[in-house]
Every structure is written in structure tokens, then in C-alpha cells.
Scaffold this active site. Structure first.
Site, short mmCIF file in Angstrom:
data_model
loop_
_atom_site.label_atom_id
_atom_site.label_comp_id
_atom_site.label_asym_id
_atom_site.label_seq_id
_atom_site.Cartn_x
_atom_site.Cartn_y
_atom_site.Cartn_z
N ASP A 1 -56.45 -45.14 -49.19
CA ASP A 1 -56.36 -44.29 -50.65
C ASP A 1 -55.04 -43.31 -51.25
OD1 ASP A 1 -55.12 -42.93 -48.23
OD2 ASP A 1 -57.06 -40.75 -48.50
N GLU B 1 -54.57 -55.19 -40.91
CA GLU B 1 -52.90 -55.04 -41.49
C GLU B 1 -52.22 -55.74 -40.66
OE1 GLU B 1 -54.62 -51.17 -42.94
OE2 GLU B 1 -55.51 -52.32 -41.02
N GLY C 1 -60.15 -70.65 -22.33
CA GLY C 1 -58.92 -69.59 -21.95
C GLY C 1 -57.67 -69.02 -22.12
N GLU D 1 -51.28 -68.03 -20.32
CA GLU D 1 -51.57 -67.01 -18.88
C GLU D 1 -51.73 -67.75 -17.27
OE1 GLU D 1 -50.22 -64.49 -19.82
OE2 GLU D 1 -50.63 -64.82 -21.79
N GLY E 1 -43.83 -63.88 -29.55
CA GLY E 1 -45.07 -64.83 -28.98
C GLY E 1 -45.72 -63.81 -29.07
N ASN F 1 -60.20 -74.69 -24.18
CA ASN F 1 -59.94 -75.07 -23.36
C ASN F 1 -60.66 -74.00 -21.98
OD1 ASN F 1 -58.10 -73.67 -23.94
ND2 ASN F 1 -56.13 -75.05 -23.40
N HIS G 1 -55.64 -35.83 -43.34
CA HIS G 1 -56.48 -36.83 -42.94
C HIS G 1 -54.99 -38.30 -42.90
CE1 HIS G 1 -56.54 -38.89 -46.46
NE2 HIS G 1 -57.18 -39.97 -46.67
N HIS G 2 -55.63 -39.27 -41.47
CA HIS G 2 -54.36 -40.02 -41.13
C HIS G 2 -53.19 -39.49 -40.30
CE1 HIS G 2 -56.79 -42.38 -43.19
NE2 HIS G 2 -56.40 -42.49 -43.80
#
Length: 600
Positions: free
Chosen positions: A60, A85, A508, A512, A449, A506, A150-151
Site C-alpha cells: 500500500d 521480497e 539434505g 553442512e 553464502g 542428496n 500499520h507496518h
């Protein structure tokens, strides 16, 4: 001291531009000046910078009084609406990386929208990508009186979001009056294009249609870097030539991220062509120089490098480093073995000659002069032979698709002018050692990253590639990364871009797992039906897309050899089934070094 010099130079640049504006105003003082809305002034400036697509979402505060309408009604700029966004900021980042010498633009609404985008803006800041973030905000009266809107955070701190943006942008402006709107728009855009960093601009909805003089647009925004001090520059050149002579021509050029970000590709290519020095690239500098050039030797990333590359770079008597950005992933987990005593570093705003720093001596203007001096010095010299690294597709007895097989095999699939995008981790590590065709562009967010960056970025990259008439856009992304930002597949279908998307399934977060928790459940993810995504996200009748699953080498080979697949005339998704614990060589080595250092 260096930062002080840079700040002073930035102020000089600003005043120089202001003088130009005053000169134009004086010249037109006797004429009836045309007026233009603030919104159209901003869009015209973006047109002048080569922007033809803008990303974002309506809200808005950026729709009131027509700001969104001004964008959509502009005949030369297309509005690209995104799913959220964050993805829009990623898309603006990818657009700017491919459409060099332009900027990416993302538009969001006040508060909720801009905060969702801020991670994408932070990534662009970290990796030096020029992005303009335009935020539609409450009226100038509301910004002063601070009602319970608002926001907002509900505590009257209307400037809280601006303060957050200041942490991840080089320059920002909150427009509050039409009087200074043109000057402020010009200021932040000038900072964006000269320093290759994101900038932030808030536009109150009651200023959108206000009229300002159009004559300021006759003054082009300056792109040229500030001039080097002639005496200091001459001294630096003499010192470099002295070191080159001492090295007996045993000189290696190492290009990195800022070679691309600060627009010195042409200057570096001229240097390589005229000196014939061997040239290598850091991971973030991949494709800064054509990887098919006779002088190109491969990617150098410290201990993780191919042994032939590592040996040649680290044994050179002198390294001419151009645009270095020495982050952990970019240096093979800080395993560079290049002592400062053997190094000359050229940067956008300073030069390092061994241990001496020369602030304000930028590489854009220094490089052509250095090339002229080195070309004359090397005239008649014998050319150094550079072993050209070429990976070989292994002959494995096992028919499963391994990382050792996948990356050299897809390397044979690439063509000139392809734009190749790799998610940080498995995909980027797999592609570092794969020489790409001439005029190919490689994108990866190696420093920041942010997982999932590539999916939003590929949208922007594909739109920019279409505008630049480049080749195919090819994405390599893990299943875990895709699940963060998969919504943007729908925008790709709607906008008609046709990337090829390889999804590494793979089960997952492979990168990590390598760093910690190899067998932990927190590195596993839910199973998706990846070949149904394009249908679910908009290609209901199946005419605009095609999906495949490849489970073995034979099916992968058949697909890569299929001319229809290679044409990439529709969006295509390829699910590549791989072993849960397999990884590229460099990722395995890098994670081992990282874990070793963390335990010390």
C-alpha cells in the site's frame, strides 16, 4: 588514513557533480524548464543506467498515488513481480551481476517488505553488487507526526527500518521534499555505480507525483573513478617495474572478484594479451578472464587447488594480484601461500606494493599505464608456457552418478556465452575446477553464502541474459537450497525465461554435513516431488516446461546429448539423484581443513 582519503575523494566527486548541475542550470536559466514527477525522474535516471527490468512486490505504501503505476506504465522498463521480497532482492542481485555497468533495482513497501528484502541486500553489499532498494513509505506528514500506523513497530520509531538499512548499504536517503529530490537521487545512484554497492532510497507516497525540474537529467551520472595522483602513480609504476625486473619475468597474474565488480575486465585482458603472463583466478574471480585463453591456468584456492595450479602460483617470484577479496572460502580456508614480499595488489581505491600501501591509487586508471610499461619491457621475451588445466571424465565401473563424474561431464555440455549459476557449497565447489567456454559467465555467492540465493538470482540473471542476448542460463542447486526459495520458479514461468535447473538430490544439506553432523537428522530435509514443481508453480498444461529425473550415468549422458534439451527453449528441471554422503573433492578437502582449524 585510507578511509579518510576515500571520504574526501567522495566529497570531491559530489561537489564536481554539483558544479556540473549548476552549469547546466545556468545555461538553461533563460529557458522555460520542463517539469517531471519525482517518480519519473528516478525512472529516467535508471533508464540512463541501462535498467530495463525492476523487481519487487506491491504494497500500500508504494502503490499510493501511483508510484507502482509509474513503473508499470514506463514504456522502457518492465515490472517483474516476485513471490516475496527476499527473492526479489536476490533477483536484483543476479540481474546486476549479469548486466554489467548497470544496476539491479528492487522495490518494496515500508517495514514488512523492506525487512524481508534486507538479507538479499546484505548479500549484495558483502559481494559488492550495485543494487538500488526503493522503499515506498508513509507521507511526509506521517513521517513527522508518527501516528500508530500499520507496518510500524507500534512505538513511533519510524526510522528503525532506515537504521537497519544503513548497516547493509553504502549510501541512503529519505526524501522529504521535492526541492532536493533530484540531487539526493543522483547522489545515491552515483555512490552505487562508482563503488559497486547497494544503496537505499525511501519515497513518501505524497512526493511521488510532485514535479521537479527535468533539466538535471541532462547532467550524466559520473562513472569514472577519481583520478590517481600523478606523482604517486608514477612512483608506484616505477616500483612495480623494479620488482618485475627483479623477478626475471617470473610473474603470475591472479584475478579476483573486484576485477569483475569494478569493471576492469578489458584492462586485465589487455594486460594478459600484451605481457603473456600466466593468469589464474580465485574462485570469486572465475570467468573474469576467459578460461579458454592460452595464458589461463586454472583456479587458485590455496591448499584446495589442483596441485599443478598450486605449484605454479606459489613458486612464482612475483604475484600481480588484481581485485583480491581474501575471504575464507575464496582462499581455500585461508591456506594461501603467497607472502606479501612477493605480491603486488591492485584494488579499486588503493595499491599495495609489498608492504607499502598507496591510498587513492586505483586499478582502473593504473592498469593501462602498467600494461604500456610492461609491454615495452617484455618485447622480444620468450613466452612462458602455461599448462592448461582440463578435467577428464573418469571411467568409473559404478553406474551411479558421482561428483567426480558429474562436474567434468556437465563441463562438456557448456557453450559459449552460457550463464552458469552455482549454489554455494556442493555445486560451486564442483564447478571451480571446470574450465568454462569463452564468454561464459559464472555466478556464485561465495562470500556471503546465503542458502537459496541462486534460485532468486537466476531469475534476474536470466532476464539480464535475455536483454544482453547471451546464451543459456544453467543453474546447479541442491535440494536443501531449492526448498528455501522455490516459489520463484513461478515467476520464471510467468516471465518466459528458460533456464535449465539441475537439482542435486542428496537428501539434505550436504555442505553442512561436511562441516558438522554427518549423520545428524538436522541436516536431513523433507522429500519433495521435484519433477512436479514446474506444473504446481504455473505450467498447468505442461507446454512451457519439462522435467526429468536422472539416476545413473547412462540417463544423464542421454539427456546431455539430446539436442532438444540442449536448445533450452523452455524452462527445464533435472532432478539428479546422488549419494547422500558423496561430495566434490574440493568440498571434502575444504571442510576437513575447516574442522581441523576449529578444533585447534
Amino acid at each position: 588514513m585510507g578511509s579518510t582519503v576515500n571520504e574526501l575523494q567522495a566529497e570531491v566527486d559530489r561537489l564536481h557533480h554539483k558544479l556540473q548541475s549548476i552549469a547546466v542550470q545556468h545555461e538553461l536559466a533563460t529557458q522555460d524548464g520542463d517539469l517531471i514527477t519525482v517518480s519519473d525522474y528516478l525512472l529516467t535516471r535508471l533508464e540512463q543506467l541501462g535498467v530495463t527490468s525492476i523487481f519487487g512486490l506491491p504494497g500500500d505504501f508504494n502503490m499510493r498515488d501511483g508510484n507502482q503505476d509509474y513503473i508499470e506504465d514506463n514504456p522502457r522498463i518492465k515490472w517483474v513481480g516476485n513471490c516475496n521480497e527476499l527473492n526479489a532482492a536476490y533477483a536484483a542481485d543476479g540481474y546486476a551481476r549479469v548486466k554489467e555497468n548497470s544496476v539491479g533495482v528492487v522495490v518494496t513497501t515500508f517495514g514488512v517488505g523492506e525487512l524481508s528484502a534486507i538479507n538479499g541486500i546484505a548479500g549484495a553489499f558483502s559481494e559488492m553488487v550495485p543494487v538500488l532498494h526503493i522503499v515506498g513509505v508513509p507521507s511526509t506528514l506521517q513521517l513527522k507526526t508518527r501516528p500508530l500506523l500499520h507496518h510500524t513497530l507500534g512505538d513511533g520509531r519510524f526510522d528503525a527500518y532506515t537504521k537497519a538499512a544503513q548497516q547493509v548499504t553504502l549510501a541512503n536517503t529519505s526524501l522529504m521534499t521535492k526541492v532536493n529530490a533530484p540531487a539526493e537521487i543522483d547522489r545515491v545512484l552515483h555512490e552505487c555505480i562508482t563503488h559497486s554497492r547497494p544503496v537505499y532510497l525511501t519515497l513518501p507516497f505524497d512526493l511521488v507525483g510532485e514535479k521537479v525540474p527535468a533539466k538535471h537529467l541532462k547532467v550524466p551520472l559520473l562513472r569514472a573513478p577519481p583520478p590517481n595522483d600523478p606523482e604517486v602513480e608514477a612512483y608506484v609504476l616505477d616500483e612495480i617495474i623494479k620488482l618485475v625486473k627483479e623477478a626475471g619475468q617470473d610473474v603470475v597474474i591472479l584475478v579476483d572478484a573486484c576485477t569483475i565488480r569494478h569493471g576492469v575486465r578489458d584492462e586485465v585482458l589487455d594486460l594478459v594479451n600484451k605481457t603473456q603472463y600466466p593468469v589464474y583466478a580465485a574462485p570469486m574471480g572465475k570467468t573474469a578472464v576467459s578460461e579458454q585463453h592460452d595464458c589461463y591456468g586454472g583456479i587458485y584456492m590455496g591448499t584446495l587447488s589442483d596441485p599443478r595450479v598450486k605449484d605454479r602460483v606459489e613458486k612464482a617470484k612475483l604475484i600481480l594480484s588484481i581485485g583480491a577479496l581474501k575471504s575464507d572460502f575464496n582462499t581455500g580456508m585461508f591456506t594461501y601461500r603467497i607472502p606479501p614480499s612477493h605480491t603486488i595488489e591492485l584494488h579499486s581505491d588503493h595499491t599495495l606494493v609489498r608492504y607499502a600501501q598507496f591510498p587513492g591509487i586505483g586499478m582502473k586508471l593504473l592498469l593501462p599505464k602498467l600494461t604500456g610499461r610492461l609491454e615495452e619491457y617484455r618485447r622480444g621475451a620468450s613466452r612462458l608456457i602455461v599448462p592448461h588445466y582440463k578435467p577428464v571424465v573418469p571411467q568409473e565401473a559404478d553406474n551411479r552418478i558421482s561428483h567426480a563424474y558429474l562436474w567434468p561431464r556437465v563441463g562438456e555440455f557448456f557453450k559459449e556465452k552460457d550463464v552458469i549459476v552455482a549454489e554455494t557449497g556442493t555445486s560451486s565447489y564442483g564447478l571451480f575446477d571446470i574450465p568454462l567456454p569463452d564468454k561464459a559467465i559464472f555466478l556464485s555467492q561465495i562470500l556471503y553464502g546465503s542458502i537459496g540465493w541462486t534460485v532468486g538470482s537466476v531469475l534476474g540473471a536470466a532476464i539480464a541474459a535475455r536483454e544482453r542476448l547471451l546464451g543459456r542460463v544453467i543453474l546447479f542447486v541442491g535440494d536443501g537450497s531449492l526448498q528455501l526459495t522455490a516459489q520463484e520458479l513461478s515467476t520464471m514461468i510467468r516471465t518466459g525465461v528458460t533456464p535449465i535447473i539441475f537439482v542435486i538430490n542428496n537428501e539434505g544439506y550436504n555442505v553442512e554435513r561436511r562441516l558438522h553432523g554427518m549423520y545428524r537428522k538436522y541436516n536431513d530435509i523433507a522429500t519433495w516431488c521435484y519433477t512436479s514443481l514446474l506444473t504446481a508453480f504455473g505450467d498447468v498444461d505442461g507446454t512451457a516446461s519439462k522435467s526429468y529425473t536422472v539416476r545413473d550415468k547412462a540417463s544423464l549422458d542421454r539427456l546431455l546429448l539430446d539436442p532438444e534439451f540442449a536448445r533450452a527453449d523452455k524452462i527445464q528441471l533435472v532432478e539428479v539423484i546422488m549419494d547422500k554422503y558423496d561430495s566434490p573433492r574440493t568440498l571434502e578437502a575444504g571442510s576437513a581443513i575447516s574442522m581441523l582449524k576449529s578444533s585447534q
